[in-house]
Motif scaffolding. Structure first.
Motif, PDB file in Angstrom:
ATOM      1  N   LYS A  81      15.988 -15.413   0.457  1.00 36.65           N
ATOM      2  CA  LYS A  81      16.384 -15.300  -0.947  1.00 36.65           C
ATOM      3  C   LYS A  81      15.633 -14.190  -1.659  1.00 36.65           C
ATOM      4  O   LYS A  81      16.185 -13.484  -2.484  1.00 36.65           O
ATOM      5  CB  LYS A  81      16.133 -16.624  -1.679  1.00 36.65           C
ATOM      6  N   GLU A  82      14.333 -14.055  -1.352  1.00 37.96           N
ATOM      7  CA  GLU A  82      13.535 -13.057  -2.070  1.00 37.96           C
ATOM      8  C   GLU A  82      12.376 -12.592  -1.210  1.00 37.96           C
ATOM      9  O   GLU A  82      11.780 -13.378  -0.480  1.00 37.96           O
ATOM     10  CB  GLU A  82      13.010 -13.654  -3.384  1.00 37.96           C
ATOM     11  N   LEU A  83      12.076 -11.300  -1.315  1.00 40.04           N
ATOM     12  CA  LEU A  83      10.961 -10.711  -0.567  1.00 40.04           C
ATOM     13  C   LEU A  83      10.054  -9.975  -1.540  1.00 40.04           C
ATOM     14  O   LEU A  83      10.534  -9.328  -2.475  1.00 40.04           O
ATOM     15  CB  LEU A  83      11.488  -9.729   0.486  1.00 40.04           C
ATOM     16  N   GLN A  84       8.755 -10.070  -1.303  1.00 34.88           N
ATOM     17  CA  GLN A  84       7.797  -9.313  -2.120  1.00 34.88           C
ATOM     18  C   GLN A  84       7.063  -8.327  -1.226  1.00 34.88           C
ATOM     19  O   GLN A  84       6.549  -8.714  -0.168  1.00 34.88           O
ATOM     20  CB  GLN A  84       6.782 -10.260  -2.774  1.00 34.88           C
ATOM     21  N   PHE A  85       7.030  -7.063  -1.659  1.00 34.90           N
ATOM     22  CA  PHE A  85       6.351  -6.011  -0.899  1.00 34.90           C
ATOM     23  C   PHE A  85       5.195  -5.441  -1.710  1.00 34.90           C
ATOM     24  O   PHE A  85       5.232  -5.445  -2.943  1.00 34.90           O
ATOM     25  CB  PHE A  85       7.333  -4.881  -0.558  1.00 34.90           C
ATOM     26  N   HIS A  86       4.203  -4.916  -1.008  1.00 33.36           N
ATOM     27  CA  HIS A  86       3.076  -4.255  -1.668  1.00 33.36           C
ATOM     28  C   HIS A  86       3.596  -2.981  -2.334  1.00 33.36           C
ATOM     29  O   HIS A  86       4.326  -2.207  -1.705  1.00 33.36           O
ATOM     30  CB  HIS A  86       1.990  -3.911  -0.631  1.00 33.36           C
ATOM     31  N   PRO A  87       3.262  -2.746  -3.615  1.00 31.60           N
ATOM     32  CA  PRO A  87       3.810  -1.579  -4.325  1.00 31.60           C
ATOM     33  C   PRO A  87       3.417  -0.225  -3.728  1.00 31.60           C
ATOM     34  O   PRO A  87       4.126   0.762  -3.919  1.00 31.60           O
ATOM     35  CB  PRO A  87       3.256  -1.727  -5.748  1.00 31.60           C
ATOM     36  N   VAL A  88       2.300  -0.169  -3.033  1.00 28.85           N
ATOM     37  CA  VAL A  88       1.836   1.111  -2.468  1.00 28.85           C
ATOM     38  C   VAL A  88       2.152   1.227  -0.975  1.00 28.85           C
ATOM     39  O   VAL A  88       2.785   2.180  -0.523  1.00 28.85           O
ATOM     40  CB  VAL A  88       0.313   1.315  -2.709  1.00 28.85           C
ATOM     41  N   THR A  89       1.751   0.218  -0.191  1.00 31.96           N
ATOM     42  CA  THR A  89       1.900   0.310   1.272  1.00 31.96           C
ATOM     43  C   THR A  89       3.267  -0.174   1.766  1.00 31.96           C
ATOM     44  O   THR A  89       3.640   0.056   2.911  1.00 31.96           O
ATOM     45  CB  THR A  89       0.823  -0.530   1.986  1.00 31.96           C
ATOM     46  N   ASP A  90       4.017  -0.885   0.889  1.00 33.01           N
ATOM     47  CA  ASP A  90       5.331  -1.438   1.263  1.00 33.01           C
ATOM     48  C   ASP A  90       5.220  -2.553   2.307  1.00 33.01           C
ATOM     49  O   ASP A  90       6.206  -2.927   2.928  1.00 33.01           O
ATOM     50  CB  ASP A  90       6.269  -0.319   1.761  1.00 33.01           C
ATOM     51  N   ALA A  91       4.003  -3.078   2.499  1.00 32.75           N
ATOM     52  CA  ALA A  91       3.813  -4.181   3.448  1.00 32.75           C
ATOM     53  C   ALA A  91       4.429  -5.459   2.871  1.00 32.75           C
ATOM     54  O   ALA A  91       4.420  -5.662   1.654  1.00 32.75           O
ATOM     55  CB  ALA A  91       2.327  -4.394   3.706  1.00 32.75           C
ATOM     56  N   LEU A  92       4.969  -6.314   3.742  1.00 33.16           N
ATOM     57  CA  LEU A  92       5.567  -7.569   3.301  1.00 33.16           C
ATOM     58  C   LEU A  92       4.461  -8.547   2.883  1.00 33.16           C
ATOM     59  O   LEU A  92       3.590  -8.887   3.674  1.00 33.16           O
ATOM     60  CB  LEU A  92       6.413  -8.163   4.432  1.00 33.16           C
ATOM     61  N   LEU A  93       4.517  -9.013   1.625  1.00 35.41           N
ATOM     62  CA  LEU A  93       3.472  -9.903   1.098  1.00 35.41           C
ATOM     63  C   LEU A  93       3.899 -11.370   1.083  1.00 35.41           C
ATOM     64  O   LEU A  93       3.081 -12.265   1.272  1.00 35.41           O
ATOM     65  CB  LEU A  93       3.101  -9.488  -0.339  1.00 35.41           C
ATOM     66  N   HIS A  94       5.198 -11.604   0.841  1.00 35.83           N
ATOM     67  CA  HIS A  94       5.656 -12.986   0.658  1.00 35.83           C
ATOM     68  C   HIS A  94       7.165 -13.056   0.893  1.00 35.83           C
ATOM     69  O   HIS A  94       7.887 -12.094   0.627  1.00 35.83           O
ATOM     70  CB  HIS A  94       5.330 -13.450  -0.772  1.00 35.83           C
ATOM     71  N   ALA A  95       7.649 -14.189   1.394  1.00 38.02           N
ATOM     72  CA  ALA A  95       9.085 -14.376   1.603  1.00 38.02           C
ATOM     73  C   ALA A  95       9.509 -15.756   1.123  1.00 38.02           C
ATOM     74  O   ALA A  95       8.822 -16.747   1.375  1.00 38.02           O
ATOM     75  CB  ALA A  95       9.437 -14.205   3.078  1.00 38.02           C
ATOM     76  N   ASP A  96      10.639 -15.804   0.405  1.00 36.69           N
ATOM     77  CA  ASP A  96      11.228 -17.074  -0.027  1.00 36.69           C
ATOM     78  C   ASP A  96      12.531 -17.298   0.732  1.00 36.69           C
ATOM     79  O   ASP A  96      13.362 -16.385   0.839  1.00 36.69           O
ATOM     80  CB  ASP A  96      11.531 -17.060  -1.531  1.00 36.69           C
TER      81      ASP A  96
END
Length: 199
Positions: A81-96
């Motif tokens: 449903k939703e993904l959160q990425f680091h604003p600088v590195t674009d690494a995946l931080l969280h997934a819903d």
């Protein structure tokens, strides 16, 4: 829709500190939302962690997957449903994730695939794809991997809007007035039109 299996483990601790430690171990903090509600009537989340190496197959892909989440041995079908990425590195931080069932409709964005050589392109124009995905609503088993659109008869300066499309068993959730694709005029097509008019 394609299916993919991701293994996870329920997490007892939440918060920034715990999430940071998880990421160092190659895990991504996740939540699964289903039918269960809390006392305020809001969807209840099951907090779990999944290995980044497994999540990346579903996240960094042009395909839309039904995800079989195996959390501590219990399998539950879901969609991202939703993904959160680091604003600088674009690494995946969280997934819903959102739990799906055979009966319940879901709304999800499906990639668009244009088929055929548009008449307007043959006349010197340029085909332009305006949106890459269209939101559709249906039980997940009815949802295709791509939405194929025939552009053969699309003329110069013309467009196809969502409202002109229909797919069996699907309700289109993207607004009807949204342009999917169009054939733009180019210098070449304008010159050809001028030459034809002069003749």
């Amino acid at each position: 829709m394609k299916e993919i299996v991701i293994n996870g483990q329920q997490r007892e601790t939440t918060g920034k500190k715990a999430s940071k430690l998880m990421r160092k171990e190659g895990l991504v903090p996740c939540n699964l939302y289903g039918e269960e509600r809390d006392e305020k009537g809001l969807p209840k989340a099951l907090a779990f962690a999944a290995p980044f190496v497994e999540l990346r197959k579903a996240v960094y892909s042009p395909h839309v997957y039904v995800v079989e989440l195996n959390i501590d041995g219990k399998v539950r079908k879901s969609i991202i449903k939703e993904l959160q990425f680091h604003p600088v590195t674009d690494a995946l931080l969280h997934a819903d994730f959102y739990e799906v069932t055979e009966e319940k409709d879901i709304t999800v964005g499906i990639p668009v695939k244009l088929n055929g050589l548009a008449q307007g392109v043959r006349d010197g124009g340029k085909l332009n794809l305006s949106i890459r995905k269209i939101d559709v609503t249906a039980p997940y088993r009815n949802i295709p991997e791509v939405l194929e659109i025939d552009v053969t008869n699309l003329g110069l300066g013309k467009a196809i809007k969502v409202g002109e499309l229909s797919f069996e068993g699907l309700t289109l959730a993207t607004p009807a007035q949204v342009v999917v694709c169009s054939v733009k005029e180019t210098r070449a097509s304008k010159s050809a039109a001028a030459a034809a008019a002069a003749e």
